[in-house]
Each structure stands twice: as structure tokens, then as C-alpha cells.
Design an enzyme around this catalytic site. Structure first.
Site: not given
Ligand code: FAD
Ligand code: SIN
Length: 523
Positions: A15, A113, A241, A288, A349, A384
Site C-alpha cells: 500500500a 485458493e 490461517h 478459511r 494471519h 477475507r
Molecule cells: P505491510 O506490507 O505489512 O507493510 C506495513 C509497513 O508499515 C511496514 O513497512 C512497517 O515497517 C510499517 N509500519 C508499521 N508500523 C509503523 C510505525 N509505527 N512507524 C513506521 N512504520 C510502521 N495477501 C494476499 O492477497 N495474498 C497472499 O498470498 C498473501 N499471503 C500472505 C502470507 C503471509 C505470511 C502474510 C503474513 C500475509 C499474507 N497476505 C497475503 C496478506 C498481505 O500480505 C497483507 O495484507 C498485505 O501485504 C499488507 O500490505 P500493507 O502495505 O498494508 O502492509
Molecule cells: C496463502 O498463500 O495461503 C495466503 C494467501 C492469503 O493470505 O491471501
């Protein structure tokens, strides 16, 4: 020190980075994150990103699947918009260098999935998130308008409260002027004044004892916005998860992607019983929430700490080719997944709720946007659909970018914000006061506010958390600000919101299941 930026971005995941790349054409951007740029939930994503890309699939099917998973609480308008927007955002990702796997005919190699009625998950092997994260980081680093502040921890967002005005939860004119940010190298709090701010701080997994989320996922953005009197919703809907690798000493828990079940792997008990058919006709590929609850029940009935995922019946070479990271990880633990079952258990998760935003990614606080996992958009409802969250993150970052670029020229910096005041504070006597409380929150949440809940469990969790809250607030006012104490406060604040919202929902729906109200209320 005071810094001034047109756009302040808190978070370097999907994001935050995609927003930064988009708004950078319109002004100066500060991109801050609390560790290195890479340590994000995004980086760990395995399965991929959902989008209709082949002619035999249809938007209507993806919309319907999302609505079914959301169990009546999705915002249909949001679902339709996100699903239809997906292909364009996928092209944007590709233009930033992201490579998705292709099949022999040159089309995308699509995975399936749980809850999806078709093959529509674009992926890069089983490390899609790392591929996205690295490609975006390269583009970010090359951009002259984006200044990266890694190891910078956002402590608080700035509002009229910091000008000495009375801000309450009923105030409808709250504005965000940037944030106080702790430089973790100098240990000084800097004032970042911004015309617009994006909260993109990701998930909350670390409020639980066992989670797939990296250590950064402590709900900071949600807690900051809640403390600033912003609106938060849907916090009771925490997704577990079903298949995290069972390895009690490892944090975060390593994920065994759901795509492996889409590929043919089957859930079994330790003794080899294929139990899922007893719970849902879709078997191991049911949504899930159903799979996680079924596993939880089987573990309790059999007194086991884990169940197993069996992929041994599939072609060994293909398994190694599709899931190289999982194969390598399991081999390191002495498990050859082509010959032996994989021990798995559910782990916290994903959070479906968060900071409430509208269809422009605007929060209830003016000049403040939210996108990604910390935002509550209405896409997921009560549960989700797999691989819809990377999609949500990039679509809402795009909406926020468009709105912020349209607003930025008419906005000014709020120069009256005072510097951070740390008079009368000192270093905490002992770190154990913080680390032990953090462990206790995890135990409380996993024991009482997990996959199956009850009134009694929630009340007990609330009372235990209240003690930690009071102790921590007392410690906070007399302590020099540190990442550790801020994270503890944020974890407690986020856990409190999960419990409170769970107590308010007097029914079982989607991810929220309580034995006291096992049925759904009419909508
Ligand atoms: P993030 O990618 O978590 O980034 C958060 C950022 O915020 C980081 O840079 C962190 O340092 C920063 N931050 C937090 N707090 C602070 C603070 N106080 N000050 C400064 N910086 C801060 N989703 C899917 O759609 N498909 C998948 O296959 C999938 N697989 C997944 C597998 C795993 C193991 C996990 C954990 C999640 C998975 N998800 C998947 C979910 C998905 O990855 C996340 O929902 C998504 O990447 C979140 O993106 P984001 O940009 O919101 O936050
Ligand atoms: C997974 O790869 O099973 C995670 C996918 C997701 O959290 O969307």
C-alpha cells in the site's frame, strides 16, 4: 527537527510503496517505515494476488466469491469496484517490474485458493510478496521525489489536539497535519509536517502468541488513529490461517500457502483421517474460517497440537517446482514434503477490519488516508477471500493517491505544531516490564479471543488486559519514548479494540464465532 513534505507515507508495504510511486509525480514524498524497507507483511505473501485475467473467468464470479466469503457484511459497491479495477492494477505492477509466472502458452499460470470458483491467483512461484516488494523497492529508490526514512517509528499523528484544542470522538472536523516520528538511530523525535498523510502500517498479528505476520505487525496505525479519535471498524474479524507450519519455537510462523491445497494437498489428522469432508462439501478447499474452525475442533477432540497437510500423492518434481521455498524450508526441518505429511496448525494471519475509509480511502480524519491491511474498506466483510488483500492494498492506494493529488495544492503546512515534549521522562528501569507484558497480551488473546470465543472468555480477556493497560500507561508517561514501549501500547490498544468489537457482536458470523450466540442475526 521539523521536516515538510507534500505527502507523508507511513509504511513500506504494497500500500505505502505503490501510493508513494503514484503521488511522487505531484510533490515531495516522505516514505517511512519502522525497520528496513523489506520487513513487511507484503514481503511474506506467498499465494499471490487475485484478478480475473482469463476469458473463461468472469468479474461476476470473483464478485460473488468475495461476497460469499464475506458472509453478508461486504459492501457490494466496494467489492464490484475492487474486482473490476484489478486487471489495471496488475498491469501497473508489471510496469514496475513485477514478474508473474506464465504457463507454456504464455498466459498467466493461475492458482486456485479456498473459496475461489476459478483459477485466478497470479503468483511468482510461492514467493509472490517478495517479488512485489523487491520490484517496488527498486522503483522507489530510483525516484528523485521519494525520500526514504527507514528505521523511523511513527509515534502519533498530529491533529488540533497538539494545538491545545479539545478533540473528542464526536468532533467532526479533526485534521491530520503529519506525525511525530522517532528516528531510531538518533533516538530523537522529529516533527514531520505533511499536507496529506497515508497510514499504511499493515496488520496486527503480533497481538497473538502465534502468527504468520512478521514482528512489525503490531497494529500501530490503527492504535494511532484510534487515539487521535478516528473511526475504526470490523476489529472482531481476525483471520486465522489454517495451515501455518507447526514449529512452536519459530516466530513468525512459516506459512504453508493455501495454493498447496488448490494444487491437491489434503488435510488429514495425524493418524491419516481426511476430516474436512465432515465439515464442508468443499473439503480442504472450503473458505478459511471453516477450515480453521474444523482444524481447531479436530485438534481439541484428538488432543493434538497439529494436523497434517498431505501432498505426497502429487508428482514430486512438480511439487518442488511449484513450491520451492516451502520445500526448502521443510527440508531444513527434516521433512521431505514429497514423501511425508507436513505438520500444520492455525495462526493469526490477517485483520479484515481497521481504520474505516470511504471509497476514496479517506478516513474520518481530514487529510488522512488509509490503505492496505490497516484499513477497513468494506471489501472483506466478515471474512477475507484468499489473495484479495494484496489487491485491496493496491486498489485503495490508487484511490488515495488520486484524491490526495487532487487536494494537495489547496493545503498548507500547520506550522504551529510544537516540538515533542519529553520533560520529566527517563529510561525505563527494566526492559522486562515491557517484554513480559507483550507476552501476556499474546497469551490472553490466543487463549480467550482466538478462533472460538464466548462471553466469559472475552470478559476474562478484557479484565486481564485492563490491568496491563493501566500499568503500561503509567510506565509510558514517565518513560523516554522508545519503539518497544510504543509497540506495547499499540498492541494493548489494538487487542482492546478486538475484544470490544467481539463483545458488541452478539452473533456468530464469518471469522467471529462465539458459543454464546452460535447463529447469525438477520441482516
Ligand atoms: P505491510 O506490507 O505489512 O507493510 C506495513 C509497513 O508499515 C511496514 O513497512 C512497517 O515497517 C510499517 N509500519 C508499521 N508500523 C509503523 C510505525 N509505527 N512507524 C513506521 N512504520 C510502521 N495477501 C494476499 O492477497 N495474498 C497472499 O498470498 C498473501 N499471503 C500472505 C502470507 C503471509 C505470511 C502474510 C503474513 C500475509 C499474507 N497476505 C497475503 C496478506 C498481505 O500480505 C497483507 O495484507 C498485505 O501485504 C499488507 O500490505 P500493507 O502495505 O498494508 O502492509
Ligand atoms: C496463502 O498463500 O495461503 C495466503 C494467501 C492469503 O493470505 O491471501
Amino acid at each position: 527537527m521539523v521536516r515538510r513534505y507534500d505527502f507523508l507515507v507511513i509504511g513500506s508495504g504494497m500500500a505505502g510503496m505503490s501510493f508513494a510511486l503514484k503521488v511522487a509525480k505531484k510533490g515531495k514524498v516522505a516514505l517511512c517505515c519502522k525497520t528496513g524497507l523489506e520487513e513487511t507483511n507484503t514481503y511474506y505473501a506467498q499465494g499471490g494476488i487475485a484478478s480475473v485475467t482469463k476469458t473463461t473467468d468472469q468479474f461476476d464470479k470473483h464478485i460473488e466469491d468475495t461476497l460469499i466469503a464475506g458472509d453478508g457484511l461486504c459492501d457490494r459497491q466496494v467489492v464490484e469496484m475492487v474486482v473490476r479495477e484489478a486487471p489495471e492494477q496488475i498491469h501497473e505492477l508489471i510496469s514496475w517490474g513485477v514478474q508473474f509466472d506464465k504457463d507454456e502458452s504464455g498466459g498467466f499460470d493461475l492458482h486456485k485458493e479456498g473459496g475461489h470458483s476459478d483459477f485466478r491467483i497470479l503468483h511468482h512461484k510461492d514467493s509472490t510478496g517478495a517479488e512485489i516488494q523487491q520490484s517496488l523497492i527498486e522503483s522507489i529508490k530510483k525516484h528523485p521525489n521519494i525520500h526514504v526514512f527507514d528505521h523511523h517509528f511513527a509515534v502519533e499523528i498530529l491533529t488540533q489536539h497538539h494545538l491545545g484544542q479539545n478533540v473528542t470522538r464526536h468532533s467532526d472536523n479533526i485534521e491530520c497535519y503529519g506525525a511525530y516520528i522517532l528516528n531510531l538511530k538518533t533516538r530523537h523525535i522529529e516533527t514531520f509536517l505533511a499536507k496529506t498523510t497515508l497510514m499504511a502500517t499493515g496488520g496486527i498479528g503480533n497481538i497473538y502468541q502465534t502468527t504468520t505476520n512478521p514482528l512489525i505487525a503490531t497494529g500501530d496505525g490503527i492504535a494511532m488513529v484510534y487515539r487521535a479519535k478516528g473511526t475504526v471498524s470490523g476489529m472482531e474479524f481476525v483471520q486465522f490461517h489454517p495451515t501455518a507450519l507447526f514449529n512452536p519455537n519459530e516466530r513468525p510462523s512459516f506459512l504453508i500457502t493455501e495454493a498447496m491445497r488448490g494444487y491437491g494437498a489434503v488435510l488429514k489428522t495425524k493418524s491419516g483421517d481426511c476430516f474436512m469432508q465432515r465439515y464442508d462439501a468443499r473439503g480442504s478447499l472450503a473458505p478459511r474460517d471453516i477450515v480453521a474452525r474444523a482444524i481447531d475442533t479436530e485438534m481439541k477432540v484428538n488432543g493434538d497440537d497439529y494436523v497434517c497437510l498431505d501432498v505426497t500423492q502429487e508428482d514430486a518434481d512438480k511439487t518442488r517446482e511449484h513450491f520451492p521455498m516451502i520445500y526448502k524450508k521443510c527440508m531444513e526441518m527434516g521433512i521431505d514434503i514429497t514423501k511425508e505429511m507436513i505438520p500444520v496448525a492455525p495462526a493469526a494471519h490477517f485483520l479484515c477490519g481497521g481504520i474505516k475509509v470511504d471509497m476514496h480511502a479517506r478516513t474520518s480524519i481530514r487529510r488522512l488516508y488509509a490503505a492496505g491491511e490497516c484499513a477497513s474498506t468494506g471489501l472483506h466483510g466478515a471474512n477475507r477471500l484468499a489473495s484479495n488483500s494484496l489487491l485491496e492494498a493496491i486498489v485503495y492506494a490508487d484511490l488515495a493517491a488520486k484524491d490526495a493529488m487532487a487536494q494537495v495544492e489547496s493545503l498548507k503546512y500547520e506550522e504551529r505544531i510544537p516540538s515533542w515534549n519529553d520533560e520529566g521522562t527517563r529510561l525505563p528501569e527494566e526492559m522486562v516490564l515491557i517484554t513480559q507484558s507483550q507476552k501476556e497480551v499474546g497469551q490472553i488473546m490466543s487463549t480467550y479471543v482466538g478462533i472460538v470465543r464466548s462471553n466469559l472468555r472475552l470478559k476474562r480477556a478484557f479484565d486481564r488486559l485492563d490491568i496491563l493497560y493501566k500499568e503500561t500507561e503509567r510506565l509510558f508517561v514517565r518513560s523516554v519514548v522508545s519503539k518497544e514501549i510504543c509497540e506495547l501500547r499499540n498492541i494493548i490498544n489494538t487487542a482492546y479494540l478486538v475484544i470490544k468489537h467481539a463483545q458488541e457482536r452478539k452473533e456468530s458470523r464469518g471469522l467471529h464465532y462465539t458459543i454464546d450466540y452460535p447463529d447469525k442475526n438477520p441482516i
